[in-house]
Design a protein around this motif. Structure first.
Motif, PDB file in Angstrom:
ATOM      1  N   GLU A  13       0.734  -1.161  -0.045  1.00 39.25           N
ATOM      2  CA  GLU A  13       0.114   0.010   0.098  1.00 39.25           C
ATOM      3  C   GLU A  13       0.834   1.284  -0.117  1.00 39.25           C
ATOM      4  O   GLU A  13       0.287   2.392  -0.197  1.00 39.25           O
ATOM      5  N   ARG A  14       2.032   1.300   0.314  1.00 33.10           N
ATOM      6  CA  ARG A  14       3.117   2.406   0.160  1.00 33.10           C
ATOM      7  C   ARG A  14       4.235   1.548  -0.245  1.00 33.10           C
ATOM      8  O   ARG A  14       4.753   0.523  -0.252  1.00 33.10           O
ATOM      9  N   PRO A  15       5.197   2.561  -0.687  1.00 33.82           N
ATOM     10  CA  PRO A  15       6.501   1.923  -1.221  1.00 33.82           C
ATOM     11  C   PRO A  15       7.177   1.428   0.047  1.00 33.82           C
ATOM     12  O   PRO A  15       7.026   1.894   1.239  1.00 33.82           O
ATOM     13  N   PRO A  16       8.161   0.502  -0.110  1.00 30.91           N
ATOM     14  CA  PRO A  16       9.033  -0.292   0.908  1.00 30.91           C
ATOM     15  C   PRO A  16       9.942   0.570   1.601  1.00 30.91           C
ATOM     16  O   PRO A  16      10.661   1.355   0.805  1.00 30.91           O
ATOM     17  N   ALA A  17      10.140   0.190   2.829  1.00 27.34           N
ATOM     18  CA  ALA A  17      11.363   0.711   3.287  1.00 27.34           C
ATOM     19  C   ALA A  17      12.536   0.006   3.174  1.00 27.34           C
ATOM     20  O   ALA A  17      12.456  -1.272   2.449  1.00 27.34           O
ATOM     21  N   PRO A  18      13.815   0.271   3.167  1.00 27.81           N
ATOM     22  CA  PRO A  18      14.867  -0.516   2.603  1.00 27.81           C
ATOM     23  C   PRO A  18      15.078  -2.045   2.968  1.00 27.81           C
ATOM     24  O   PRO A  18      14.889  -2.384   4.281  1.00 27.81           O
ATOM     25  N   PRO A  98      20.330   4.061  -2.912  1.00 25.29           N
ATOM     26  CA  PRO A  98      20.016   2.694  -3.606  1.00 25.29           C
ATOM     27  C   PRO A  98      20.219   3.107  -5.138  1.00 25.29           C
ATOM     28  O   PRO A  98      20.257   4.262  -5.630  1.00 25.29           O
ATOM     29  N   VAL A  99      20.633   1.966  -5.794  1.00 27.31           N
ATOM     30  CA  VAL A  99      20.685   2.032  -7.304  1.00 27.31           C
ATOM     31  C   VAL A  99      19.242   1.651  -7.603  1.00 27.31           C
ATOM     32  O   VAL A  99      18.638   0.965  -7.083  1.00 27.31           O
ATOM     33  N   PHE A 100      18.934   2.273  -9.005  1.00 25.29           N
ATOM     34  CA  PHE A 100      17.545   1.929  -9.577  1.00 25.29           C
ATOM     35  C   PHE A 100      17.617   2.018 -11.050  1.00 25.29           C
ATOM     36  O   PHE A 100      18.448   2.601 -11.680  1.00 25.29           O
ATOM     37  N   ASN A 101      16.567   1.404 -11.630  1.00 25.41           N
ATOM     38  CA  ASN A 101      16.516   1.682 -13.028  1.00 25.41           C
ATOM     39  C   ASN A 101      14.911   1.221 -13.340  1.00 25.41           C
ATOM     40  O   ASN A 101      14.206   0.644 -12.578  1.00 25.41           O
ATOM     41  N   GLY A 106       3.622   0.743 -22.883  1.00 24.17           N
ATOM     42  CA  GLY A 106       2.257   0.890 -22.680  1.00 24.17           C
ATOM     43  C   GLY A 106       1.775   1.533 -21.438  1.00 24.17           C
ATOM     44  O   GLY A 106       2.334   2.780 -20.979  1.00 24.17           O
ATOM     45  N   GLU A 107       1.105   0.987 -20.770  1.00 21.68           N
ATOM     46  CA  GLU A 107       0.552   1.510 -19.498  1.00 21.68           C
ATOM     47  C   GLU A 107       1.642   0.800 -18.375  1.00 21.68           C
ATOM     48  O   GLU A 107       1.279   1.167 -17.072  1.00 21.68           O
ATOM     49  N   LEU A 108       2.436  -0.171 -18.736  1.00 25.41           N
ATOM     50  CA  LEU A 108       3.023  -0.656 -17.505  1.00 25.41           C
ATOM     51  C   LEU A 108       4.376  -0.190 -17.320  1.00 25.41           C
ATOM     52  O   LEU A 108       4.999   0.331 -17.966  1.00 25.41           O
ATOM     53  N   LEU A 109       4.636  -0.386 -15.901  1.00 24.95           N
ATOM     54  CA  LEU A 109       5.892   0.320 -15.342  1.00 24.95           C
ATOM     55  C   LEU A 109       6.458  -0.567 -14.517  1.00 24.95           C
ATOM     56  O   LEU A 109       5.830  -0.995 -13.666  1.00 24.95           O
ATOM     57  N   LEU A 110       7.907  -0.737 -14.527  1.00 26.05           N
ATOM     58  CA  LEU A 110       8.572  -1.591 -13.487  1.00 26.05           C
ATOM     59  C   LEU A 110       9.765  -0.699 -12.966  1.00 26.05           C
ATOM     60  O   LEU A 110      10.606   0.187 -13.782  1.00 26.05           O
ATOM     61  N   LEU A 111      10.028  -0.865 -11.785  1.00 24.57           N
ATOM     62  CA  LEU A 111      11.225   0.022 -11.104  1.00 24.57           C
ATOM     63  C   LEU A 111      11.826  -1.204 -10.403  1.00 24.57           C
ATOM     64  O   LEU A 111      11.485  -1.699  -9.449  1.00 24.57           O
ATOM     65  N   SER A 112      12.961  -1.067 -10.638  1.00 21.40           N
ATOM     66  CA  SER A 112      14.237  -2.123  -9.799  1.00 21.40           C
ATOM     67  C   SER A 112      14.941  -1.296  -9.074  1.00 21.40           C
ATOM     68  O   SER A 112      15.654  -0.181  -9.392  1.00 21.40           O
ATOM     69  N   LEU A 113      15.305  -1.988  -7.810  1.00 22.57           N
ATOM     70  CA  LEU A 113      16.056  -1.204  -6.660  1.00 22.57           C
ATOM     71  C   LEU A 113      17.119  -2.215  -6.080  1.00 22.57           C
ATOM     72  O   LEU A 113      16.651  -3.247  -5.975  1.00 22.57           O
ATOM     73  N   ALA A 114      18.039  -1.702  -5.598  1.00 23.24           N
ATOM     74  CA  ALA A 114      19.038  -2.415  -4.802  1.00 23.24           C
ATOM     75  C   ALA A 114      19.824  -1.462  -4.070  1.00 23.24           C
ATOM     76  O   ALA A 114      20.010  -0.319  -4.349  1.00 23.24           O
ATOM     77  N   ALA A 115      20.450  -1.885  -2.848  1.00 23.36           N
ATOM     78  CA  ALA A 115      21.325  -1.167  -2.105  1.00 23.36           C
ATOM     79  C   ALA A 115      22.421  -0.582  -2.573  1.00 23.36           C
ATOM     80  O   ALA A 115      23.117   0.302  -2.463  1.00 23.36           O
ATOM     81  N   ASP A 116      23.148  -1.526  -3.721  1.00 25.31           N
ATOM     82  CA  ASP A 116      24.321  -1.028  -4.307  1.00 25.31           C
ATOM     83  C   ASP A 116      24.386  -1.973  -5.549  1.00 25.31           C
ATOM     84  O   ASP A 116      23.850  -2.778  -5.922  1.00 25.31           O
ATOM     85  N   GLY A 117      25.369  -1.593  -6.358  1.00 23.20           N
ATOM     86  CA  GLY A 117      25.797  -2.412  -7.447  1.00 23.20           C
ATOM     87  C   GLY A 117      25.463  -1.864  -8.744  1.00 23.20           C
ATOM     88  O   GLY A 117      24.971  -0.760  -8.818  1.00 23.20           O
ATOM     89  N   ASP A 118      25.226  -2.887  -9.891  1.00 18.94           N
ATOM     90  CA  ASP A 118      24.776  -2.483 -11.158  1.00 18.94           C
ATOM     91  C   ASP A 118      23.543  -3.253 -11.306  1.00 18.94           C
ATOM     92  O   ASP A 118      23.622  -4.541 -11.283  1.00 18.94           O
ATOM     93  N   LEU A 119      22.392  -2.346 -12.016  1.00 15.34           N
ATOM     94  CA  LEU A 119      21.390  -3.129 -12.345  1.00 15.34           C
ATOM     95  C   LEU A 119      20.912  -2.453 -13.474  1.00 15.34           C
ATOM     96  O   LEU A 119      20.920  -1.230 -13.609  1.00 15.34           O
TER      97      LEU A 119
END
Length: 246
Positions: A13-18, A98-101, A106-119
Motif C-alpha cells: 500500500e506504500r513504497p517499501p522501506a529499505p 540505492p541504485v535503481f532503474n 504501454g501502461e505498464l511500469l517496472l522499477l528495480s532497486l538495490a542497495a548497491d551494485g549495477d542493475l
C-alpha cells in the motif's frame, strides 16, 4: 538464471522501506497520480517538451513514482532528491543511495532497486503489428536469429520480445545504448535467460545475471551484476486500479 514467470507479486500500500537483495515494483501508469510538484525544474522542463499529452502525463507519473519510492527508502521529501546522469542518460542519486532503474511500455511500469551494485530492467508489451523477422535481421546476432527461425510462429513473438528485453536490460546495466550494437552480444531465446556471448575486449561484462519477470501480455527482464539474489516482487495498488489495456 531461473525466470519468475507467473510468480506471485506482493501487494504493497506504500513504497517499501529499505530491504536486502533486489526489489522490483510493478505499477500501472494510468493508476498513478501525475503530479509535477514532486519533480525538479529540469524534469518539469523535459515534460513540457513532450508534445503529446499522454506521453507527458506518463513521464510525470513515472518520475513522481520513482521519487516517491526513493524518498521512502531515504526518508526524505520526494522533491528534495537530486539526480546525476551518466554519459547516455542513466540516472543515479547525487551523494549516493540505492541504485535503481525504471522501464515502462504501454501502461505498464517496472522499477528495480538495490542497495548497491549495477542493475538494469527492461519491459516491452507484446505487439503483433511489427515485422519481427525484419527487426531481428536488423538488430539481433546470427545465433539469435537462427533460434527464432526454429520456433513455430505462435511462439516467435514472445521469444523475440524476451530476447529484446534481455539485451536491453544488459545494456542498461552497463549504461550503454542500443546504438552501440545489440548484435555484438548474444542472449538465450526461450526459457533459461542468460548471456551466451559477450563482446571480446570490452570491460565490464563479467558476472552479469539475467532473469525474466512474469507479466501478463508483456516480456520483462532484469539484469544485475552477480545476479539478482533475494529478489522481492512488489505490486503497487495502481496495478489493479488502472484502467485501459496494456
Amino acid at each position: 538464471m531461473q525466470d519468475h514467470e507467473g510468480e506471485n507479486w506482493l501487494r504493497v500500500e506504500r513504497p517499501p522501506a529499505p530491504v536486502g537483495g533486489t526489489v522490483v515494483i510493478r505499477a500501472r501508469l494510468s493508476g498513478l497520480p501525475s503530479d509535477p510538484s514532486a519533480l525538479s525544474a529540469d524534469e518539469r522542463a523535459r515534460a513540457a517538451r513532450l508534445v503529446l499529452e499522454p506521453r507527458r502525463r506518463d513521464f510525470v507519473a513515472g518520475r513522481a513514482f520513482l521519487r516517491r519510492v526513493l524518498a521512502a527508502w531515504l526518508d526524505e521529501p520526494p522533491e528534495a532528491l537530486r539526480f546525476r546522469y551518466g554519459p547516455l542518460g542513466k540516472p543515479a542519486l547525487e551523494g549516493g543511495g540505492p541504485v535503481f532503474n525504471l522501464a515502462h511500455s504501454g501502461e505498464l511500469l517496472l522499477l528495480s532497486l538495490a542497495a548497491d551494485g549495477d542493475l538494469g530492467i527492461d519491459l516491452e508489451v507484446l505487439r503483433e503489428d511489427r515485422d519481427l523477422v525484419a527487426l531481428a535481421a536488423r538488430f539481433f546476432a546470427p545465433e539469435e536469429r537462427a533460434a527464432l527461425a526454429e520456433l513455430e510462429s505462435g511462439a516467435r513473438s514472445r521469444a523475440f520480445h524476451e530476447i529484446w528485453t534481455r539485451k536491453e536490460a544488459v545494456l542498461k546495466t552497463l549504461g550503454s545504448g542500443v546504438f552501440e550494437g545489440l548484435d555484438r552480444f548474444v542472449v538465450t531465446a526461450g526459457p533459461g535467460p542468460r548471456l551466451l556471448r559477450r563482446p571480446e575486449g570490452e570491460p565490464g561484462w563479467e558476472g552479469l545475471g539475467l532473469i525474466d519477470l512474469g507479466l501478463p501480455g508483456a516480456a520483462a527482464a532484469l539484469c544485475r551484476r552477480g545476479g539478482p539474489s533475494d529478489l522481492t516482487l512488489l505490486e503497487d495498488p495502481s496495478w489493479e486500479t488502472g484502467s485501459g489495456s496494456v
